[in-house]
Design an enzyme around this catalytic site. Sequence first.
Site, short mmCIF file in Angstrom:
data_model
loop_
_atom_site.label_atom_id
_atom_site.label_comp_id
_atom_site.label_asym_id
_atom_site.label_seq_id
_atom_site.Cartn_x
_atom_site.Cartn_y
_atom_site.Cartn_z
N ASP A 135 0.82 -1.21 0.00
CA ASP A 135 0.00 0.00 0.00
C ASP A 135 0.85 1.26 0.00
OD1 ASP A 135 0.96 -0.34 2.60
OD2 ASP A 135 -0.99 -0.85 3.45
N ASN A 173 -7.11 -3.55 14.52
CA ASN A 173 -8.51 -3.77 14.11
C ASN A 173 -8.63 -4.91 13.10
OD1 ASN A 173 -7.42 -2.65 11.80
ND2 ASN A 173 -8.87 -0.96 11.63
N HIS A 202 -6.94 -5.19 10.24
CA HIS A 202 -6.73 -4.88 8.83
C HIS A 202 -5.46 -5.54 8.30
CE1 HIS A 202 -4.31 -0.81 9.38
NE2 HIS A 202 -3.54 -1.86 9.54
N GLU A 216 -9.56 -2.15 5.59
CA GLU A 216 -10.13 -1.93 6.91
C GLU A 216 -11.37 -2.83 7.10
OE1 GLU A 216 -8.29 -0.37 8.80
OE2 GLU A 216 -7.59 1.55 8.04
P1 PGA Z 1 2.49 -1.93 12.82
O1 PGA Z 1 1.42 -1.90 11.64
O2 PGA Z 1 3.51 -2.95 12.42
O3 PGA Z 1 3.06 -0.56 12.85
O4 PGA Z 1 1.76 -2.31 14.05
C1 PGA Z 1 0.89 -3.09 11.17
C2 PGA Z 1 -0.31 -2.83 10.28
O5 PGA Z 1 -1.05 -1.84 10.55
O6 PGA Z 1 -0.54 -3.60 9.35
#
Ligand code: PGA
Length: 249
Positions: free
Chosen positions: A67, A135, A137, A142
């Site tokens: 992304d 969450n 995702h 999302e």
């Molecule tokens: P993080 O992000 O490694 O900073 O926790 C992971 C994600 O949101 O996929």
Amino acid sequence: MKIEIYPTAAAAEQAVVSKILAQVAQNPQSVLGLATGGTMEAVYGGLISAHERTGTSFAGCASFNLDEYLDLSANDPNSYRSYMESKFFDHVDLPRDRCYLPDVGPDPEASAARYENLIREVGPVDLQLLGIGGNGHIGFNEPLTPFSTTTHVTDLSPKTIEANARYFVHKNEVPRRAITMGIATILSARSVVLLATGRQKASAILAAIKGPKTERCPASALQGHESVTFVLDSLAGSALEDVSLYAIS
Ligand code: PGA
């Protein structure tokens, strides 16, 4: 589905490094699906050190990131292209013209469609690396994103904006939109390795692995993939009841 639970975050990160190195050793022309986020920093550190110390080469590989933020310029230090350059691409021999991220041109919908086509043309992705949001995702898919989505423009959820605010001076600087591989795009990879560390990921991991396959938890879509490995530290795995089954000492 395979689940591996390691006693520490460092051991889980090293296990993921080893899986990527094994993929590249087995096929030096591998197409790697890459992820950003705090969790992945140590993984890139481990890959760089394999390149520097043991001469692992990525020269035949290509990579597709999951992304990219919209509404930031690509060379903004908070863009995912900047992250990938400073944490990985600048330190290894992956050919820069084969390191793909969604481009943030004037027409995001067209960029998303182009990215999806490029993945089909150059791919399939041999190994897709994933993190997971608190969450549930994956990429910027999302909760409530249909499992059938391909690469698309999406709005970040308030929880994701909150989680990513730590990288920006003010929360209102966090971009509200991104281009992300869709869930169907992610599922088209030949294999998927999801790394999660820390207690703040435990309930999302529980929902992804043991919960119903539901769009409320995007990572639960992985239950339908034939080659997916969840690599966890003991904190991220702590909500699973049968932890001892998957523990690796
Ligand atoms: P993080 O992000 O490694 O900073 O926790 C992971 C994600 O949101 O996929």
